[in-house]
Design a protein around this motif. Sequence first.
Motif, PDB file in Angstrom:
ATOM      1  N   ARG A   1      12.387  63.383  66.225  1.00 57.14           N
ATOM      2  CA  ARG A   1      13.123  64.657  66.254  1.00 57.14           C
ATOM      3  C   ARG A   1      13.526  64.918  67.698  1.00 57.14           C
TER       4      ARG A   1
ATOM      5  N   TYR B   1      -1.164  68.395  68.589  1.00 57.97           N
ATOM      6  CA  TYR B   1       0.024  68.675  69.396  1.00 57.97           C
ATOM      7  C   TYR B   1      -0.406  69.496  70.599  1.00 57.97           C
TER       8      TYR B   1
ATOM      9  N   THR C   1      14.846  66.729  59.893  1.00 58.53           N
ATOM     10  CA  THR C   1      13.611  67.462  60.187  1.00 58.53           C
ATOM     11  C   THR C   1      13.502  67.759  61.673  1.00 58.53           C
ATOM     12  N   GLU C   2      12.721  68.777  61.973  1.00 59.06           N
ATOM     13  CA  GLU C   2      12.471  69.113  63.380  1.00 59.06           C
ATOM     14  C   GLU C   2      10.982  69.018  63.654  1.00 59.06           C
ATOM     15  N   PHE C   3      10.255  68.426  62.713  1.00 62.72           N
ATOM     16  CA  PHE C   3       8.814  68.600  62.686  1.00 62.72           C
ATOM     17  C   PHE C   3       8.225  67.330  62.088  1.00 62.72           C
ATOM     18  N   GLU C   4       7.352  66.621  62.815  1.00 61.88           N
ATOM     19  CA  GLU C   4       6.922  65.304  62.333  1.00 61.88           C
ATOM     20  C   GLU C   4       5.897  65.397  61.218  1.00 61.88           C
ATOM     21  N   ASN C   5       5.360  66.597  60.974  1.00 65.12           N
ATOM     22  CA  ASN C   5       4.296  66.686  59.979  1.00 65.12           C
ATOM     23  C   ASN C   5       4.775  67.050  58.585  1.00 65.12           C
TER      24      ASN C   5
ATOM     25  N   GLY D   1      10.992  75.815  63.466  1.00 69.59           N
ATOM     26  CA  GLY D   1      10.652  76.122  64.866  1.00 69.59           C
ATOM     27  C   GLY D   1      11.877  76.150  65.768  1.00 69.59           C
TER      28      GLY D   1
ATOM     29  N   GLN E   1       3.990  60.289  62.644  1.00 70.22           N
ATOM     30  CA  GLN E   1       3.106  61.445  62.394  1.00 70.22           C
ATOM     31  C   GLN E   1       1.633  61.038  62.348  1.00 70.22           C
TER      32      GLN E   1
ATOM     33  N   SER F   1      10.338  82.436  60.921  1.00 68.38           N
ATOM     34  CA  SER F   1      10.555  81.212  61.703  1.00 68.38           C
ATOM     35  C   SER F   1      11.869  81.313  62.487  1.00 68.38           C
TER      36      SER F   1
ATOM     37  N   ASP G   1      11.082  76.477  55.517  1.00 66.78           N
ATOM     38  CA  ASP G   1       9.872  76.691  56.332  1.00 66.78           C
ATOM     39  C   ASP G   1       9.066  77.807  55.676  1.00 66.78           C
TER      40      ASP G   1
ATOM     41  N   GLY H   1      11.691  72.517  58.516  1.00 63.12           N
ATOM     42  CA  GLY H   1      10.985  73.042  59.685  1.00 63.12           C
ATOM     43  C   GLY H   1      11.803  74.140  60.329  1.00 63.12           C
TER      44      GLY H   1
END
Length: 386
Positions: free
Chosen positions: A269, A151, A74-78, A16, A104, A42, A37, A14
């Motif tokens: 995260r 989100y 990870t920084e992103f749950e998806n 972001g 998620q 990004s 990513d 991720g």
Amino acid sequence: MSQILPPATLGMLGGGQLGRFFVLAAHEMGYKVWVLDPDKNSPAGLAADRHLCADYGDFAALDELANSCAAVTTEFENVPAATLEYLAKFLPVRPSADAVGICQNRVAEKMFLRNNGLPHAAFASINSEADLRDTPDELYPGILKVARFGYDGKGQARVKSREEAIAAFQAFHHEPCVLEQMLKLDYEVSVVLARDEHGKTKCFPVAENAHAKGILDISILPARSGTCQQDSAQELAEHLAERLGYIGTLAVEFFVSHGQLYVNEMAPRPHNSGHATVDACVTSQYEQQVRALCGLPLGDARAHSAAVMVNLLGDIWYDATQPGPDSHGAYREPDWSKLLTVPNLKLHLYGKHHARPGRKMGHFTVVDADPVKAHAVAMAARAAIG
Ligand code: ADP
Ligand code: MG
């Protein structure tokens, strides 16, 4: 697991802003970071030692990550669970695919809360219109939320009746959903914590959060006195992390309704409401993520100042008083001097290339020994920047 020490390379799924702050924290400690990513611009990818610009399901890119990194987070749950499971065959992946899988999916998340005796709003899981017709009256007025990929208030509809819920379910193309009872909120709080591989936990102070249009607007650290049972929120969050077998930085959002705490959702995260830990705590939520990932002891999570964090959305790049290419008005860079002249204000911009209304472009944090002063300075600064 033996400790992973600098200058090892860490992997981040991720790109972001949450990933970017992880990169910055890891760099300060002497680690290298590779980011995966699919977006070539990004924010974390731009700051990383290497940006693998590929999809989360690209096995060639995952192999490169596995061959070069000592551990991955990870920084992103998806991130697809399959990606985390694949990487876990080769190197430590923290948090685990199981924990991320629960966070998620709103159905799995609510079932987890129910099965572990954690307080939550009444809900029903919805897979069909028939499920909605069977919902009890107590769930109305309610809020229908898609189970995956929602989100910032997206993928949600507020519904007063079964008929409205069915119409909303149709508008969501019959995707699996949860229907939650609408609570009357006194306010919202969150607890960000870190948990290490031995089960030791450090909680940051409880943050008090205000949202605007479904997006976090300001976050006050610590939550104002008298506004919530801070110890209970931290205890619930710790219990939740333990039940998840969690390793890493975890955020737990709570509603406070009629003085009672209800878990709203979890994020596997760091969290937007934990940004202030960078400027106000001994150890930031991002450094804790590095520490938990690397098998290091967690740092002190104490706040040395009170802080107020204000999100900067893309809206302030548009001047509605001047004509522009669309209805939002003229596009121009905000006048940052208005913020940079405030001595106890820390400006953080994420390096995103284009501002859109509602897009998180940056934030600022005002730190002060006096929480009332921090709040006043933050509100004045926000008014100045528009
Ligand atoms: P996300 O943050 O993923 O968009 P949330 O479930 O946290 O989704 O919902 C966003 C916001 O909507 C919450 O922070 C809260 O302000 C409001 N909200 C969500 N669910 C409820 C509820 N059951 N009762 C009252 N307000 C809610
Ligand atoms: Mg939320």
